[in-house]
Write a protein that holds these residues in place. Structure first.
Motif, PDB file in Angstrom:
ATOM      1  N   THR A 109       0.810  -1.225   0.000  1.00  0.00           N
ATOM      2  CA  THR A 109       0.000   0.000   0.000  1.00  0.00           C
ATOM      3  C   THR A 109       0.842   1.275   0.000  1.00  0.00           C
ATOM      4  OG1 THR A 109      -0.102   0.163   2.422  1.00  0.00           O
ATOM      5  CG2 THR A 109      -1.774  -1.215   1.333  1.00  0.00           C
ATOM      6  N   HIS A 132      -1.723   9.528   4.456  1.00  0.00           N
ATOM      7  CA  HIS A 132      -2.644   8.853   3.539  1.00  0.00           C
ATOM      8  C   HIS A 132      -2.112   9.088   2.121  1.00  0.00           C
ATOM      9  CE1 HIS A 132      -5.098   8.395   7.057  1.00  0.00           C
ATOM     10  NE2 HIS A 132      -5.401   9.680   7.134  1.00  0.00           N
ATOM     11  N   GLN A 136      -4.748   7.271  -0.632  1.00  0.00           N
ATOM     12  CA  GLN A 136      -5.216   6.017  -0.041  1.00  0.00           C
ATOM     13  C   GLN A 136      -5.015   6.059   1.467  1.00  0.00           C
ATOM     14  OE1 GLN A 136      -5.499   2.050  -1.761  1.00  0.00           O
ATOM     15  NE2 GLN A 136      -3.583   1.587  -0.740  1.00  0.00           N
ATOM     16  N   ALA A 164     -11.201  10.762   1.119  1.00  0.00           N
ATOM     17  CA  ALA A 164     -10.930   9.332   1.232  1.00  0.00           C
ATOM     18  C   ALA A 164     -11.572   8.775   2.504  1.00  0.00           C
ATOM     19  CB  ALA A 164      -9.429   9.069   1.249  1.00  0.00           C
ATOM     20  N   TYR A 166     -11.790   5.431   5.348  1.00  0.00           N
ATOM     21  CA  TYR A 166     -11.194   4.255   5.978  1.00  0.00           C
ATOM     22  C   TYR A 166     -12.289   3.544   6.759  1.00  0.00           C
ATOM     23  CZ  TYR A 166      -8.547   1.470   9.361  1.00  0.00           C
ATOM     24  OH  TYR A 166      -8.056   0.434  10.138  1.00  0.00           O
ATOM     25  N   ARG A 254     -11.992   7.772  -9.317  1.00  0.00           N
ATOM     26  CA  ARG A 254     -12.097   6.334  -9.034  1.00  0.00           C
ATOM     27  C   ARG A 254     -12.406   5.547 -10.308  1.00  0.00           C
ATOM     28  NH1 ARG A 254     -15.257   8.260  -4.439  1.00  0.00           N
ATOM     29  NH2 ARG A 254     -13.901   8.261  -2.599  1.00  0.00           N
ATOM     30  N   VAL A 274      -5.400  -2.107  -3.304  1.00  0.00           N
ATOM     31  CA  VAL A 274      -6.338  -1.402  -2.435  1.00  0.00           C
ATOM     32  C   VAL A 274      -6.933  -2.391  -1.436  1.00  0.00           C
ATOM     33  CG1 VAL A 274      -8.431  -0.001  -2.318  1.00  0.00           C
ATOM     34  CG2 VAL A 274      -6.902   0.209  -4.294  1.00  0.00           C
ATOM     35  N   ALA A 278     -10.445   0.156   2.339  1.00  0.00           N
ATOM     36  CA  ALA A 278     -10.038   1.493   1.892  1.00  0.00           C
ATOM     37  C   ALA A 278     -10.887   1.979   0.721  1.00  0.00           C
ATOM     38  CB  ALA A 278      -8.571   1.485   1.482  1.00  0.00           C
ATOM     39  N   PRO A 280     -10.009   4.871  -1.657  1.00  0.00           N
ATOM     40  CA  PRO A 280      -9.077   5.934  -2.025  1.00  0.00           C
ATOM     41  C   PRO A 280      -9.750   6.996  -2.896  1.00  0.00           C
ATOM     42  CG  PRO A 280      -8.259   3.738  -2.659  1.00  0.00           C
ATOM     43  CD  PRO A 280      -9.688   3.607  -2.331  1.00  0.00           C
ATOM     44  N   TRP A 282      -7.507   8.689  -5.089  1.00  0.00           N
ATOM     45  CA  TRP A 282      -6.621   8.680  -6.242  1.00  0.00           C
ATOM     46  C   TRP A 282      -6.115  10.062  -6.615  1.00  0.00           C
ATOM     47  CZ3 TRP A 282      -4.920   4.021  -6.981  1.00  0.00           C
ATOM     48  CH2 TRP A 282      -5.751   2.924  -6.663  1.00  0.00           C
TER      49      TRP A 282
END
Length: 368
Positions: A109, A132, A136, A164, A166, A254, A274, A278, A280, A282
């Motif tokens: 990652t 991050h 991500q 993003a 989590y 995405r 990924v 997660a 992300p 991007w």
């Protein structure tokens, strides 16, 4: 047709009326420092990040540095940082007077590996600063558990991760505080520089508002030896217009990243991985290749713009020579920095541009 690494003109042209209106509001108000636009943006950005507070500052580096100062972290203290990151993460620690202590990332990652942190802790450790990276989110549960066990603060470097998530939760509210950058190329970028701090800590937010403004809550009355680090009123107005569009832009990023990952899998470059927890955004789409420089040149020959984020790990920079971390001391980070290459990605990329990047990348990788 050539494809640049980044093209902000399409974004700004599509929202020109809103940007023009933002400019006009500020000019008409004749309020240019910590006025209504900053106040409204702070309220709106805090709501977006699902935190109680957002404090606008001059840039992303100041956001991280000021949090450390507000936490009274300084000389004699240590802060855990990723070995693989942009140098601003480390500089914030140095500016506060503390020492950055690098810990290697998860090679899959590229983010801070929580399982490696405990071995780097000393009695002087005061905080952990996960990044991050590339948009991500880092694996925050392990980091927060370790911080709670040892009584440490957690400061998220969210400079590349606006929006993003989590495990369903937005970055910016996953630790004690978070620092954001609004550098123009970021997912939420100003038309200049800017930054913000998010937190759920009322006392910390109050102190940060004073520290950013010369240490003064009331003009000419200074509680602290503060700093001049205020989000510009005009940039706040522009950011308010962009914030309304951010989620839609992240959806477009995405979609492009999904196409890249599917089309480039197994073609000779390593595509980002990924974790299932997660989501992300991007900010960057970063591939790896043992022949990175040759790949970059082959793509350039095919009209594709690329950038290396980042060519030299922080511990190998002359700025941190005093740490005496030689070649091979942080091998995971060194390998990443030797192999990464960022491909074009921005929300307004056309289907034709995306397909051209994919075709050129597959051809270039096959030619190496």
């Amino acid at each position: 047709m050539s494809v640049p690494f980044l093209d902000l003109s399409a974004m700004h042209n599509s929202m020109r009326p809103g940007l023009d209106a933002a400019y006009q509001r500020v000019v008409d108000s004749s309020s240019f420092i910590l006025g209504k636009e900053v106040e409204l943006f702070e309220t709106e950005f805090a709501a977006y990040c699902e935190t109680r507070h957002a404090v606008g500052v001059a840039n992303g580096l100041d956001a991280l540095f000021l949090v450390l100062k507000a936490m009274d972290i300084g000389a004699g203290d240590e802060v855990i940082v990723p070995s693989n990151t942009y140098i601003a993460t480390w500089l914030a620690v140095s500016y506060a007077g503390a020492t950055p202590v690098p810990v290697e990332p998860d090679p899959h990652t590229f983010n801070l590996d929580a399982s490696r942190i405990e071995a780097a802790l000393t009695p002087r450790t005061r905080a952990i600063m996960p990044v991050h990276l590339y948009g991500q989110p880092a694996d925050m549960d392990g980091i927060n558990a370790l911080a709670a066990k040892h009584g440490l603060k957690v400061l998220e470097d969210a400079a590349q991760a606006h929006g993003a998530r989590y495990k369903g939760r937005l970055v910016g509210g996953l630790g004690d505080a978070a620092g954001f950058s609004f550098y123009p190329g970021k997912n939420l970028g100003a038309l200049g520089d800017g930054g913000a701090i998010t937190t759920n800590d009322d006392a910390l937010a109050a102190r940060l508002r004073v520290l950013r403004n010369y240490g003064s809550e009331r003009k000419y009355h200074n509680q602290y030896k503060g700093f001049n680090s205020r989000l510009d009123e005009l940039q706040a107005a522009f950011l308010r217009e962009k914030l309304r569009l951010l989620d839609g832009w992240n959806v477009q990023r995405r979609a492009i990243a999904d196409r890249y990952r599917e089309a480039l899998e197994g073609c000779g470059v390593a595509v980002p991985q990924v974790p299932e927890w997660a989501e992300p955004v991007w900010h960057l789409f970063v591939v790896r290749s043992a022949q990175r420089d040759a790949l970059a040149q082959a793509l350039a020959n095919r009209g594709i713009g690329t950038v290396i984020h980042y060519p030299v790990a922080p511990h190998r920079q002359p700025a941190y020579s005093e740490l005496k971390l030689g070649v091979g001391s942080l091998p995971v980070a060194e390998a990443i920095h030797d192999e990464v290459l960022s491909l074009p990605i921005w929300p307004q990329m056309s289907d034709a541009q995306v397909e051209q990047v994919i075709s050129a990348c597959r051809d270039a990788a096959a030619s190496l």
